[in-house]
Structure formats: structure tokens, C-alpha cells
Design a protein around this motif. Sequence first.
Motif, mmCIF file in Angstrom:
data_model
loop_
_atom_site.group_PDB
_atom_site.id
_atom_site.type_symbol
_atom_site.label_atom_id
_atom_site.label_comp_id
_atom_site.label_asym_id
_atom_site.label_seq_id
_atom_site.Cartn_x
_atom_site.Cartn_y
_atom_site.Cartn_z
ATOM 1 N N ASP A 196 10.597 42.192 46.847
ATOM 2 C CA ASP A 196 9.264 42.124 46.265
ATOM 3 C C ASP A 196 8.964 40.762 45.660
ATOM 4 O O ASP A 196 7.806 40.358 45.574
ATOM 5 C CB ASP A 196 9.116 43.208 45.205
ATOM 6 C CG ASP A 196 9.413 44.588 45.753
ATOM 7 O OD1 ASP A 196 8.472 45.312 46.092
ATOM 8 O OD2 ASP A 196 10.601 44.926 45.864
ATOM 9 N N LYS A 229 7.592 43.153 52.494
ATOM 10 C CA LYS A 229 7.483 44.463 51.825
ATOM 11 C C LYS A 229 6.081 44.981 52.095
ATOM 12 O O LYS A 229 5.111 44.341 51.709
ATOM 13 C CB LYS A 229 7.739 44.315 50.321
ATOM 14 C CG LYS A 229 7.861 45.628 49.570
ATOM 15 C CD LYS A 229 9.143 46.356 49.945
ATOM 16 C CE LYS A 229 9.324 47.612 49.085
ATOM 17 N NZ LYS A 229 9.821 47.289 47.729
ATOM 18 N N THR A 231 4.137 47.178 50.924
ATOM 19 C CA THR A 231 3.210 47.373 49.816
ATOM 20 C C THR A 231 2.492 46.079 49.426
ATOM 21 O O THR A 231 1.409 46.124 48.841
ATOM 22 C CB THR A 231 3.944 47.931 48.586
ATOM 23 O OG1 THR A 231 5.101 47.129 48.327
ATOM 24 C CG2 THR A 231 4.369 49.370 48.808
ATOM 25 N N MET A 234 -1.237 45.410 50.346
ATOM 26 C CA MET A 234 -2.405 45.908 49.611
ATOM 27 C C MET A 234 -3.264 44.763 49.094
ATOM 28 O O MET A 234 -4.495 44.873 49.034
ATOM 29 C CB MET A 234 -1.954 46.776 48.440
ATOM 30 C CG MET A 234 -1.360 48.108 48.827
ATOM 31 S SD MET A 234 -0.945 49.078 47.348
ATOM 32 C CE MET A 234 -0.307 50.582 48.097
ATOM 33 N N THR A 327 -4.243 57.046 46.999
ATOM 34 C CA THR A 327 -3.860 55.643 47.161
ATOM 35 C C THR A 327 -4.938 54.864 47.907
ATOM 36 O O THR A 327 -5.349 53.778 47.487
ATOM 37 C CB THR A 327 -2.524 55.528 47.906
ATOM 38 O OG1 THR A 327 -1.514 56.246 47.185
ATOM 39 C CG2 THR A 327 -2.098 54.084 48.059
ATOM 40 N N LEU A 356 -1.299 50.783 43.771
ATOM 41 C CA LEU A 356 0.020 51.122 43.238
ATOM 42 C C LEU A 356 -0.048 52.192 42.151
ATOM 43 O O LEU A 356 0.801 53.085 42.106
ATOM 44 C CB LEU A 356 0.706 49.868 42.694
ATOM 45 C CG LEU A 356 1.189 48.857 43.742
ATOM 46 C CD1 LEU A 356 1.689 47.583 43.076
ATOM 47 C CD2 LEU A 356 2.296 49.463 44.609
ATOM 48 N N SER A 359 -0.350 55.565 43.771
ATOM 49 C CA SER A 359 0.676 55.956 44.734
ATOM 50 C C SER A 359 1.674 56.925 44.116
ATOM 51 O O SER A 359 1.907 56.933 42.910
ATOM 52 C CB SER A 359 1.399 54.711 45.245
ATOM 53 O OG SER A 359 2.467 55.071 46.098
ATOM 54 N N VAL A 362 6.424 54.592 43.415
ATOM 55 C CA VAL A 362 6.385 53.227 42.888
ATOM 56 C C VAL A 362 7.585 53.028 41.982
ATOM 57 O O VAL A 362 7.908 53.888 41.166
ATOM 58 C CB VAL A 362 5.086 52.956 42.087
ATOM 59 C CG1 VAL A 362 5.090 51.535 41.544
ATOM 60 C CG2 VAL A 362 3.865 53.179 42.949
ATOM 61 N N TYR A 366 8.083 46.888 42.368
ATOM 62 C CA TYR A 366 6.919 46.821 43.244
ATOM 63 C C TYR A 366 5.826 45.948 42.624
ATOM 64 O O TYR A 366 5.023 45.349 43.332
ATOM 65 C CB TYR A 366 6.349 48.218 43.504
ATOM 66 C CG TYR A 366 7.156 49.090 44.441
ATOM 67 C CD1 TYR A 366 8.530 48.898 44.615
ATOM 68 C CD2 TYR A 366 6.564 50.127 45.154
ATOM 69 C CE1 TYR A 366 9.267 49.707 45.456
ATOM 70 C CE2 TYR A 366 7.278 50.944 46.005
ATOM 71 C CZ TYR A 366 8.631 50.728 46.147
ATOM 72 O OH TYR A 366 9.353 51.528 46.982
ATOM 73 N N ASN A 369 5.051 42.280 43.498
ATOM 74 C CA ASN A 369 4.134 41.903 44.570
ATOM 75 C C ASN A 369 2.868 41.246 44.029
ATOM 76 O O ASN A 369 2.274 40.385 44.684
ATOM 77 C CB ASN A 369 3.718 43.151 45.376
ATOM 78 C CG ASN A 369 4.845 43.718 46.204
ATOM 79 O OD1 ASN A 369 5.745 43.008 46.618
ATOM 80 N ND2 ASN A 369 4.811 45.023 46.427
#
Length: 458
Positions: A196, A229, A231, A234, A327, A356, A359, A362, A366, A369
Amino acid sequence: MKPSRLACVVTVTALLAWLAAAQEMSSGVRLGVLATAVVGSAVCSVRAERDGIRAGEIVGAGAVLLVAAVLFPPRESNDLWGYVSYARVLSEHGSNPYVTPPSAFPEDPLLGRMSAEYRDDPSVYGPLFTLYTAGITAAAGERPTALRISLQATAAIAALLVVLEVRRRSGGEPRSVAFVALNPLLVVTVNGAHPDMAAGALVLAGVLTAESRRPARSGLLLGLAALTKLTAGMAAVGVLAWKLRQRHPKEAAMAAAALLAVVVAGYGIFGGSKAVEPLQQVALRGTRSQAWEILRKDLTADAEAKGAADPRVEAHEKLRTPGLVATVLFLGVGAVGLSRRRRVAEAAAGSALAGLVASRYVLPWYLANVLPTSALVSSSAVGILVWAEAARQLLVYADPPGRSPPEGWLEQLSTHWLPLVGVALAAAVLWHSLRSPRDVRRPEPTSADRRAVTGIGT
């Protein structure tokens, strides 16, 4: 000693103590040490400029923490050995880690270091990270220390580049530099060697190139972040929405095309749709930091009362679709609402944060990010919300994943009250997105502005 300088010293001391002795600390002590670091980091960030602390001093303190994070074995997570095992499926056994799990090679001498619950699962990590890690495992062989330090050092280098770029972009503003350099999340993420951190650095680079009107390069960088990663992708939704709001549809299309091409090519190397299938297993899991887990407990109890064969799995199945819908909804609202902000960094970090907080799965790292990008707007509501969510996640996982806190007030705090605080933060993120100010267009950059965009953002 001035309050902010004392707070910086307390933050560094607490994090060094956590790195040195976290495994020997009781649950309450770990929580207290991390809470001290969180509060100290906040005070240092808010008061640093007022008390005359220079950005260079903060960078130096952050560098000390990064070195220490590499020297000590992971304290918060055992994921590092999962990264190694998945990489060895490719580098040592010549198989596709997105199809073949590490358990297919029980003779592998490093398999025993990986958490047993994940050995039968194919990889869910990004193809770019897998290829990079496979290169490290091929070079380091079966030497655990070399493997550990190589992966931790990778995260530390990404973190240092982020800190230096934030310092440059903010003009040496102490608040912005302390926001990221002395953030406990940075230390936890580097110590755990999580991808991340590198993904966050790539997101930052993609956001900066989007701001400087280089859409193809921005899409490429954001695509590489998603390949590190998933995620991290997003943030790209926020960037594209911001471009459209700023009436640059061609730039949005170019960035989207570059991003899509990179992601499709990356996953295509490992079988396309087959490489994405393992991600569906994540939908059947939850983390105790989210309020979804409170609902999961209630649904599990109902399933048990009805005599279900596997009540926990049945509960996760019932939450799969609502979790996905929430999400997507939060991500979309965050991206559209925050696209009216003047800075693309607010749109990128805010939309990713919105996704996030809604979600079901998590973990603290994370947030790495979005932490680098939110440092560019550290005094904004988005920056404050990112900081608050990162702090909340760290406190929830004062007892690391896989190790529940003891029964009593610590368990209630970790599995009930802090997740409910997460609901409040999610509501705050949604409210802030919906109340975004009327459209404020960013002035067109001059040719001199474009030439000035160098370093990580070029």
C-alpha cells in the motif's frame, strides 16, 4: 520545550517503543502506546509551524522511524510472508499464483512462515507487486532476513520519496510534512512491508500529473497503482470525475484509456478473469474495524439458531451484496461531490476514503493508499477525515489481525465502539461530499507551471 516539539519527541519515542517491544506488551499497553503516538502526531502536525519547527527536522525524525521500521520484524501483521509465498509460487515453482495457492508446494521451506488460514488461497495482490516480489524472491532465495529487509526497504523508500515530495509541493510547510512523516500509519505500513505504501506513492504521482495536465501519464501511474494494490484504483475514480467537472473530457478519456490499458495488460499476464477470481473470496470476509462486522455477528447468531451448517459463511454471503453496493455508492458520491473542489488531490483522496469507509474489508495499511495524496491538502476536511480514519483503524488493531483483544472493555472498544465511530466518520465523509461548494474551476496552468512539475510528479 514547546508543545509541538515535545509532541514530536513523544511520537517518535512511542513508535520506537512499539517497534522494539510490541509483542511483549499487553493489549492495554499496546493500545496506550499507539494512542499516545496518534495524539502526539496530531499535536505536532497542528502546532509545528506555530512553534517554529522546521520541515527538515520533521523529515529527519521521520527518517529515523523508517530506518527502525525496517530493522525490526513486522509487529502488526504476518502478511509479509504471504507476499513471499505467493511470489515463490511464480519465481521458484513456475506456477501462476492467481490460480495455484502456496499450499500446492508443501515442501517449500518458507511456506511455514505464512499464516495457515491463507495458504489454500490464491493471491489477491496486484500483478505489478507480484512480479516485483518474485524478482526479490529469485534474488534472495531462501534467506528470510534478506527477504524481509528487501520488502520492508522497498516500502521505506516509497515512504521517503512521498515525504520529500510532500515537502517540496507544500513549500516546506511543517504541518503537511508532519502529517505524513510522523504519522503512525506510515511506520506500521513500512514495518509490515505492505504494498500500500508503494501504491500510495504511485497515486500521489498520478494525482500530481493530472493536476499538471498530463492525462496519459496520469492514467498510466494510476493504473500502476491499481496493479500494485487494487484498492488504490479508487483514487482514479476521483481523478476522472474531477477532470470531467473541470470540463476536460478529452483528458479524462485519455487518462481512463491509459489506466484501463495498463490494468487489463497487467491482469492479462496472469490469465485475465482468472487472476481476478480470488478477489471474490475477500467478499466473504470482514474486518472488525467496520460496522459490518456487528451485523455479521447478529446474522451469524440467527443462522446458528436456525441450525445452519456454517453460520459464519452464511452471514458473510448475506452481507456480500450490501457491502459491494455501499462501497460503490460511497465511492461514486464521493467522486462526484468532491469533483467540485479546486484541488484534484481532494477529489482523489476523498473519493478513495469514501469507498474505504463503506467497504467490508479494510485494514489499517489500506489508508496508506490515500495518506500521501491527502497530505497535499492536510488542513482541509478531506485531510482531517483521512487522518481520523487512519487513527481509528490503528487503534482498532492495537491487537493485530488474527489476534482478538481479551474479553472486557478492550474487546468492546475494538469490536463495537470504534466500529461505530467508523459509522460516524462514514457519515461525515458522505455529508462533506454532498455539501461540496459550487463549482470552482482551477486556472489553466502556464507553460512555466508545466515546466516546474518535476520529480515524482513527472
